[in-house]
Enzyme design. Structure first.
Site, PDB file in Angstrom:
ATOM      1  N   SER A 143      16.047  27.270   4.500  1.00  0.00           N
ATOM      2  CA  SER A 143      15.448  28.405   3.793  1.00  0.00           C
ATOM      3  C   SER A 143      14.214  27.882   3.085  1.00  0.00           C
ATOM      4  O   SER A 143      14.081  26.668   2.864  1.00  0.00           O
ATOM      5  CB  SER A 143      16.442  28.941   2.754  1.00  0.00           C
ATOM      6  OG  SER A 143      15.794  29.785   1.812  1.00  0.00           O
ATOM      7  N   TYR A 156      22.657  27.867  -3.910  1.00  0.00           N
ATOM      8  CA  TYR A 156      21.907  28.088  -2.663  1.00  0.00           C
ATOM      9  C   TYR A 156      20.770  27.070  -2.547  1.00  0.00           C
ATOM     10  O   TYR A 156      20.580  26.450  -1.498  1.00  0.00           O
ATOM     11  CB  TYR A 156      21.384  29.523  -2.658  1.00  0.00           C
ATOM     12  CG  TYR A 156      20.839  30.006  -1.328  1.00  0.00           C
ATOM     13  CD1 TYR A 156      21.692  30.427  -0.307  1.00  0.00           C
ATOM     14  CD2 TYR A 156      19.466  30.066  -1.093  1.00  0.00           C
ATOM     15  CE1 TYR A 156      21.185  30.893   0.912  1.00  0.00           C
ATOM     16  CE2 TYR A 156      18.960  30.526   0.122  1.00  0.00           C
ATOM     17  CZ  TYR A 156      19.828  30.945   1.110  1.00  0.00           C
ATOM     18  OH  TYR A 156      19.325  31.397   2.313  1.00  0.00           O
TER      19      TYR A 156
END
Ligand code: NAD
Length: 261
Positions: A143, A156
Site C-alpha cells: 500500500s 496497517y
C-alpha cells in the site's frame, strides 16, 4: 527461462476487489489460478464457475491465513488444485482505523497476521519449489501506507511497511535463483475495503456517498481519482512478463502522486 509460459498462480484474497481482478487478468492471459478468500464452499464453487471460460485450471481454498496453519493449508490446497505455484501474489488484507492509544489488541494482531505474517509464511512454503525450478515471482500487494503514514492506521502502516521490508529481503535472498520479489503500493483503489471509510465520512459530515468518496481520495492524492483494481492487476501481470526480469526489490506506487509529496 519460463517467463512466457503458463504459470500456476496463487492469489490470496481473490474472492473480492484487487485480488479478484488480478485472478481474472492472469486467467485471461492463460495462467492457472488458485482463488482464495473467506467464502463458503458454495460461493467458492460459484467463483470457480465464473472462471470456467478460461483455458487454464482454476482452484479455490477458503483457508484462514490469519493462522500459520491456514497458510500451510492454502499451499497444500494450491499444489493439489493447480500444481506448485511459480507466482505468489500476497494480496489478502484487512483494515481497521483507530488512534494508537485506543487501538484494540485483537485488531492489531489480526492486521499483522493477515497483512504481513501470511506473506512470510506463504513465501517460506512456496520458495523451495520456485528455487528448484530456477524461476519465480513474488508480488506483495502492500500500500502507499508501506511508504508513508496516515493517522489512525498504526497496525496497517506497521504491517505494510513490514511487507515492503520483507519484499526487499526476499528479492536479495532469491536473486540467485531467477526469482524476483516486488511490492505494489496502491493509493485509493475502488474496492469494498475502502467502503467503511467512505461511509464514515458521509455519516460524520452528513454528505452523500459520492461527495464522501471524492473527499477521501482528494485529501491524499493530487491526482484525485481512485485507481481501478484492473490497473493493479495489469501491473502484477507485467511484473511476471519478460520485460520485468530485472525489476526486483522494488516498491512501486500506484497512488495518484500521494507518496510524491
Ligand atoms: N482498496 C484500496 O484502496 C487499497 C489500497 C492499498 C492497498 N490495498 C491492499 O490491497 C489488498 C486487497 O484489498 P481489497 O481492497 O481488494 O480488499 P477486499 O476487502 O475487497 O478483499 C480482501 C480479500 O482478503 C480476504 N481475506 C481477508 N481476511 C482473510 C483471512 N483471514 N483469510 C483469508 N482471506 C482473507 C477476503 O476474503 C477478500 O478476498 C489488501 O492487502 C489491501 O490492504 C487496498
Amino acid at each position: 527461462m519460463q517467463q512466457d509460459s503458463s504459470h500456476a498462480v496463487l492469489i490470496t484474497g481473490s474472492t473480492s476487489g484487487i485480488g479478484l481482478a488480478i485472478a481474472h487478468c492472469f486467467a485471461r492471459a492463460g495462467h492457472h489460478v488458485m482463488l482464495h478468500g473467506l467464502a463458503t464452499p458454495e460461493e467458492g464453487r460459484a467463483l470457480c464457475e465464473a472462471f470456467s471460460g478460461y483455458a487454464g485450471k482454476v482452484g479455490f481454498s477458503s483457508a484462514n491465513i490469519a493462522e500459520e496453519q491456514g497458510c500451510v493449508q492454502l499451499a497444500a490446497d494450491t499444489r493439489e488444485a493447480i500444481g506448485n505455484p511459480s507466482v505468489l501474489i500476497n494480496n489478502a488484507g484487512i483494515q481497521f482505523t483507530a488512534p494508537a492509544h485506543e487501538f484494540p489488541t485483537d485488531k492489531w494482531h489480526q492486521i499483522l497476521a493477515i497483512n504481513l505474517s501470511a506473506g512470510f509464511f506463504l513465501s517460506r512454503e512456496l520458495l523451495p519449489a520456485m528455487r528448484a525450478g530456477n524461476w519465480g515471482r513474488i508480488i506483495n500487494i502492500a500500500s502507499v501506507h508501506g511508504l508513508v503514514a496516515s493517522e489512525n492506521k498504526a497496525a496497517y502502516c506497521a504491517a505494510k511497511h513490514g511487507l515492503v521490508g520483507l519484499t526487499k529481503v526476499l528479492a536479495l535472498e532469491n536473486a540467485d535463483a531467477g526469482i524476483t520479489a516486488n511490492a505494489i503500493c496502491p493509493g485509493w483503489v475502488e474496492t469494498p475495503l475502502i467502503q467503511p471509510q467512505i461511509e464514515s465520512i458521509a455519516r460524520e459530515q452528513q454528505i452523500d456517498i459520492e461527495s464522501a468518496r471524492a473527499q477521501l481520495v482528494g485529501a491524499k492524492q493530487p491526482l484525485a481519482r481512485a485507481t481501478g483494481p484492473e490497473a493493479i492487476a495489469e501491473l502484477a501481470l507485467y511484473l511476471c512478463g519478460s520485460f520485468a526480469g530485472t525489476i526486483t526489490g522494488a516498491a512501486l506506487p500506484v497512488d495518484g502522486g500521494w507518496s510524491a509529496q
